[in-house]
Scaffold this motif. Sequence first.
Motif, PDB file in Angstrom:
ATOM      1  N   ASP A   1       0.812  -1.221   0.000  1.00 39.75           N
ATOM      2  CA  ASP A   1       0.000   0.000   0.000  1.00 39.75           C
ATOM      3  C   ASP A   1       0.845   1.270   0.000  1.00 39.75           C
ATOM      4  O   ASP A   1       0.337   2.358   0.277  1.00 39.75           O
ATOM      5  CB  ASP A   1      -0.934   0.004   1.218  1.00 39.75           C
ATOM      6  CG  ASP A   1      -1.991  -1.076   1.141  1.00 39.75           C
ATOM      7  OD1 ASP A   1      -2.455  -1.392   0.035  1.00 39.75           O
ATOM      8  OD2 ASP A   1      -2.355  -1.624   2.208  1.00 39.75           O
ATOM      9  N   GLY A   2       2.148   1.123  -0.296  1.00 42.14           N
ATOM     10  CA  GLY A   2       3.030   2.289  -0.349  1.00 42.14           C
ATOM     11  C   GLY A   2       3.727   2.534   0.966  1.00 42.14           C
ATOM     12  O   GLY A   2       4.929   2.277   1.119  1.00 42.14           O
ATOM     13  N   ASP A   3       2.981   3.009   1.973  1.00 43.53           N
ATOM     14  CA  ASP A   3       3.586   3.291   3.279  1.00 43.53           C
ATOM     15  C   ASP A   3       3.504   2.106   4.219  1.00 43.53           C
ATOM     16  O   ASP A   3       3.904   2.186   5.381  1.00 43.53           O
ATOM     17  CB  ASP A   3       2.918   4.510   3.919  1.00 43.53           C
ATOM     18  CG  ASP A   3       1.437   4.276   4.208  1.00 43.53           C
ATOM     19  OD1 ASP A   3       0.860   3.293   3.685  1.00 43.53           O
ATOM     20  OD2 ASP A   3       0.850   5.074   4.967  1.00 43.53           O
ATOM     21  N   GLY A   4       2.979   0.988   3.748  1.00 42.32           N
ATOM     22  CA  GLY A   4       2.863  -0.202   4.588  1.00 42.32           C
ATOM     23  C   GLY A   4       2.225  -1.325   3.807  1.00 42.32           C
ATOM     24  O   GLY A   4       1.991  -1.232   2.592  1.00 42.32           O
ATOM     25  N   TRP A   5       1.944  -2.422   4.520  1.00 43.96           N
ATOM     26  CA  TRP A   5       1.409  -3.625   3.889  1.00 43.96           C
ATOM     27  C   TRP A   5       0.021  -3.948   4.422  1.00 43.96           C
ATOM     28  O   TRP A   5      -0.279  -3.722   5.600  1.00 43.96           O
ATOM     29  CB  TRP A   5       2.306  -4.829   4.172  1.00 43.96           C
ATOM     30  CG  TRP A   5       3.685  -4.735   3.619  1.00 43.96           C
ATOM     31  CD1 TRP A   5       4.809  -4.299   4.271  1.00 43.96           C
ATOM     32  CD2 TRP A   5       4.098  -5.080   2.290  1.00 43.96           C
ATOM     33  NE1 TRP A   5       5.889  -4.358   3.430  1.00 43.96           N
ATOM     34  CE2 TRP A   5       5.492  -4.828   2.215  1.00 43.96           C
ATOM     35  CE3 TRP A   5       3.444  -5.582   1.170  1.00 43.96           C
ATOM     36  CZ2 TRP A   5       6.232  -5.064   1.061  1.00 43.96           C
ATOM     37  CZ3 TRP A   5       4.166  -5.812   0.012  1.00 43.96           C
ATOM     38  CH2 TRP A   5       5.550  -5.556  -0.036  1.00 43.96           C
ATOM     39  N   THR A   6      -0.799  -4.510   3.544  1.00 42.43           N
ATOM     40  CA  THR A   6      -2.009  -5.217   3.958  1.00 42.43           C
ATOM     41  C   THR A   6      -1.749  -6.701   3.774  1.00 42.43           C
ATOM     42  O   THR A   6      -1.326  -7.136   2.702  1.00 42.43           O
ATOM     43  CB  THR A   6      -3.233  -4.808   3.102  1.00 42.43           C
ATOM     44  OG1 THR A   6      -3.542  -3.434   3.368  1.00 42.43           O
ATOM     45  CG2 THR A   6      -4.438  -5.666   3.441  1.00 42.43           C
ATOM     46  N   LEU A   7      -1.969  -7.473   4.826  1.00 42.53           N
ATOM     47  CA  LEU A   7      -1.831  -8.924   4.746  1.00 42.53           C
ATOM     48  C   LEU A   7      -3.201  -9.553   4.586  1.00 42.53           C
ATOM     49  O   LEU A   7      -4.147  -9.180   5.286  1.00 42.53           O
ATOM     50  CB  LEU A   7      -1.176  -9.485   6.012  1.00 42.53           C
ATOM     51  CG  LEU A   7       0.209  -8.963   6.387  1.00 42.53           C
ATOM     52  CD1 LEU A   7       0.693  -9.655   7.660  1.00 42.53           C
ATOM     53  CD2 LEU A   7       1.197  -9.177   5.248  1.00 42.53           C
ATOM     54  N   VAL A   8      -3.306 -10.505   3.689  1.00 41.81           N
ATOM     55  CA  VAL A   8      -4.521 -11.298   3.569  1.00 41.81           C
ATOM     56  C   VAL A   8      -4.232 -12.654   4.201  1.00 41.81           C
ATOM     57  O   VAL A   8      -3.464 -13.452   3.664  1.00 41.81           O
ATOM     58  CB  VAL A   8      -4.966 -11.437   2.104  1.00 41.81           C
ATOM     59  CG1 VAL A   8      -6.189 -12.349   1.997  1.00 41.81           C
ATOM     60  CG2 VAL A   8      -5.284 -10.061   1.523  1.00 41.81           C
TER      61      VAL A   8
END
Length: 347
Positions: A49-56
Amino acid sequence: MMDGTTGIRTPWQTPPAPGEAVEVAQGVLWLRLPLPMKLDHVNVYALDDGDGWTLVDSGMNTRRTRETWEALLSGPLGGKPVRRVVATHHHPDHIGLAGWFQREKGAELLTTRTAWLFARMLTLDEQDRPPPETLAFWRRAGMAEDMLNERANERPFNFADIVWPMPLGFGRLTEGGTIRMGGRTWDIRCGGGHAPEHATFWSRDDGLVLTGDQVILSISSNIGVYATEPEADPVADWLASCERLSTYARPDQLALGGHKLPFTGLPMRLRQLIDNHHSALERLERHLDTPRTAAECFAPLFRREIGPQEYGLALVEAVAHLNHLHQTARAVRRLNESGAWEFSRVG
């Protein structure tokens, strides 16, 4: 690789090694975490997400999995923070470390309301011995008396053993909604059968589909009935979900499942899952020419030897398929002298 009879392709033949990642699309990493069971892995996905991650999904709460995550966070994820964890459904291998990411890493949890309620309820329901309702359910399913007595005096599986405590608070995902992850807008479409209100995600911007355990390559997800709702018919939910999701599926979409390999050919795979369950129901129906308990129905459903490790999952799946035949008037049942339901074919 392509199976010429099915039109299903697997673009990657080798999964990522522990602590490593495979980029399956721009900004989407495929990670694999260990599981202490016959199905020895779960796939999770990190979306940039650019400034961090989304984990699924997050894996099961074990020391080995947490150590694998620390290696991933400092390695392939480049030290950027995990800001969100999206849980596709409430099973331990998918939501097991959501609370850890919330408490220890400051992440937000997003999931469906049903998944969150089930997971939090089950983590708080720790038992030293199986409750009477579970023993009654096993007896009704035809579990052998010696096995029933043995299990009655053992500590049962507890969700809390492999799921990090879940703090209050989550963001709700709903059928028909959207979510922004990895530079894409995803439609949220929920299925059932394997888990209630199981979220899947369909990219509007390219051909990616995050299917969780709702659609997996080469294996069918477990569909089980439990003491919490002994008369449930999850097979009906599963078949209806597969039919409904088929209306959104295209052959070119890349399906990123919770286990096994990513693949294309999603319409064909959904059709296989539907047809396979109808075939299993037909075999089971023929098997009921002689009255049978659920514990006596493994052969037509699985067509292989069921070992002690698989017995529990096999039993709940047999109950699920028998419940479906019973509730669709294809079988009748009666309690035998041992207190187990015996099912017989109608007609």
